[in-house]
Motif scaffolding. Structure first.
Motif, PDB file in Angstrom:
ATOM      1  N   SER A  56      -0.710   3.139   5.203  1.00  0.00           N
ATOM      2  CA  SER A  56      -0.812   3.474   3.779  1.00  0.00           C
ATOM      3  C   SER A  56      -0.977   2.215   2.924  1.00  0.00           C
ATOM      4  N   ARG A  57      -0.710   1.023   3.502  1.00  0.00           N
ATOM      5  CA  ARG A  57      -0.883  -0.223   2.737  1.00  0.00           C
ATOM      6  C   ARG A  57      -2.319  -0.760   2.841  1.00  0.00           C
ATOM      7  N   ARG A 249      -8.475  -4.111   2.024  1.00  0.00           N
ATOM      8  CA  ARG A 249      -7.415  -4.503   2.965  1.00  0.00           C
ATOM      9  C   ARG A 249      -7.656  -3.851   4.327  1.00  0.00           C
ATOM     10  N   GLN A 461       9.145  -2.944   2.649  1.00  0.00           N
ATOM     11  CA  GLN A 461       8.224  -2.106   1.888  1.00  0.00           C
ATOM     12  C   GLN A 461       8.528  -2.262   0.414  1.00  0.00           C
TER      13      GLN A 461
END
Ligand code: IMP
Length: 462
Positions: A56-57, A249, A461
């Motif tokens: 998800s990052r 990313r 996180q």
């Protein structure tokens, strides 16, 4: 199938145009957008779980080596997903998953993977790209794998029999190689016919009992696979180069582990690709300058499948206990994995080789049931103590592990959610791993579920 029967999906068609200044220079040069997840042992370090968790990052997840020999298991709630070629990012909506030139693709296995994901409610469509440069595994590769593994002379390598080594061998040899993009070209049939003739001679010569390869049947079968795969095939190299220049990313998902690296692992008991951090750029086409973080993944103990030396192997009740508690049976082949203590000599070597920033230590819950735990802190080789991992397997075979013994923590840690809440014995173990490997443990996993993962330091996180 027609020339370039596949859709050419460019960066612009997925993310929109790249922003450049009036001289044509892209704007985002100061951003270094790549992170890698690399196995530090002999594979099966639970990298798939970690990649799924971190996805998800990131906007793009990339597989860059290996093939259907890999088996990445990801547990989400009550569902278990088994992935072989497809990056673990496929389970996160909105993430692009890219299979690059360094991967070898087995079309029927990949299609089964896509179908089984669909049956579990995961859509595999515009979120998957396959490089036209990736090499294809054909039935002759699988036939060769069976014969050649038996013919190594000494101990068998114990390959996964997925045709991986023979496919990479043909890639390097070039004359008998077919890449994914070649399946859509007019000479596909004649190339298969030509190669099948040569392979029939080779297989007969090396004593294969298998029946002669039927080129026409293979062409028909693979043409049908090609028709289904065409929508995913594209030039992923340009896509990723555009993506890094645009500051997207990227998460690179390693397969197997650094000790199975063809150049730097326990040769010849290795796989046929660069499974350590050194393989990322070669396999994906993304230069190292775009990678700024490497996470090394290790189990709190060691496992190995297949042949080859394994200094800390436990061929006893403790080894069996670890196998049972850790469900240490292969995802791809179902073979029982060999189990042993954590080998800090090996992991310090691979941590340096892969240039890691931090360690993700997996399966800490498995050790929780033991009354004492051991870490191999050095080897004794021919009466001399050493902390260098040897370059030759014959030397590694003679290495006797030097152990440090620590009391076990014998507490259920599967519900612990912060590293500081782990029992003191477990925290001492993590500290010792950090000291011996020379890099901090910043992620700890205490079970298969996403929730059973703790982050510290730079991996917190936020
Ligand atoms: P191959 O990759 O099938 O040629 O197998 C070569 C060696 O690597 C054998 O010892 C396999 O058991 C091992 N190996 C290949 N893929 C994996 C994996 O994903 N996990 C663990 N071991 C693997």
């Amino acid at each position: 199938m027609s020339l370039n029967g596949w859709a050419d999906r460019t960066y612009d068609s997925v993310f929109g145009p790249i922003r450049r200044n009036r001289l044509g220079v892209s704007r985002w040069r100061s951003i270094v957008p790549g992170t890698c997840v690399i196995g530090l042992q002999w594979g099966d370090e639970a990298k798939g779980k970690l990649v799924d968790l971190l996805t998800s990052r990131f906007e793009i997840v990339v597989r860059y080596q290996g093939g259907a020999n890999a088996g990445h298991t990801v547990v989400v709630g009550d569902k278990t997903y088994k992935l072989h070629h497809i990056p673990s990012g496929i389970l996160t909506p909105g993430v692009m998953n890219v299979v690059t030139p360094g991967v070898v693709i087995n079309p029927p296995t990949l299609l089964k993977e896509i179908d089984s994901l669909a049956a579990q409610g995961i859509d595999v469509g515009s979120n998957l790209m396959l490089s036209d440069r990736a090499h294809v595994v054909f039935p002759w590769h699988i036939a060769e794998d069976k014969v050649m593994d038996q013919a190594t002379g000494g101990e068998s390598i114990g390959t996964t029999l997925r045709g991986i080594g023979p496919c990479y061998r043909d890639k390097v040899g070039r004359a008998h190689a077919i890449r994914l993009g070649d399946m859509f070209r007019p000479d596909f049939r004649t190339r298969v016919e030509h190669i099948a003739r040569a392979k029939n001679r080779l297989l007969t010569g090396i004593g294969s009992q298998s029946e002669a390869l039927d080129a026409a049947a293979i062409v028909a079968e693979y043409t049908a696979y090609g028709e289904r795969l065409a929508r995913y095939v594209t030039d992923t190299t340009h896509f990723l180069l555009d993506a890094v220049e645009a500051g997207k990313r990227l998460l690179f998902e390693g397969a197997q582990g650094s000790l199975l690296d063809i150049d730097h692992g326990t040769f010849p008991y290795v796989t046929s690709s660069n499974a350590s951090g050194v393989g990322v750029s070669g396999g994906s086409g993304v230069p190292g300058r775009w990678i700024n973080k490497v996470i090394g993944v290790a189990k709190a103990y060691s496992t190995r499948v297949g042949g080859g030396p394994f200094p800390t192997e436990l061929d006893n009740d403790i080894g069996q206990k670890i196998r049972d508690l850790g469900r240490e049976y292969g995802t791809t082949t179902g073979r029982p994995r060999r189990c042993g203590w954590f080998d800090a000599v090996a992991v310090r070597y691979t941590a340096r080789l892969s240039g890691i920033d931090c360690i993700s230590l997996m399966m800490m819950d498995v050790l929780s049931q033991l009354s004492e735990v051991r870490i191999c802190v050095a080897y004794e080789l021919d009466g001399r103590r050493t902390d260098r991992f040897p370059s030759h397997v014959d030397d590694l075979r003679r290495c006797q592990p030097v152990y440090e013994t620590m009391p076990g923590w014998q507490a259920d840690v599967t519900k612990v959610r912060r590293i500081e809440d782990l029992p003191v014995g477990a925290r001492r173990y993590l500290d010792r791993v950090t000291q011996l490997v020379g890099k901090p443990v910043e992620i700890v996993s205490v079970g298969p579920d996403r929730a059973q993962t703790m982050f510290a330091g730079s991996m917190q996180q936020g």
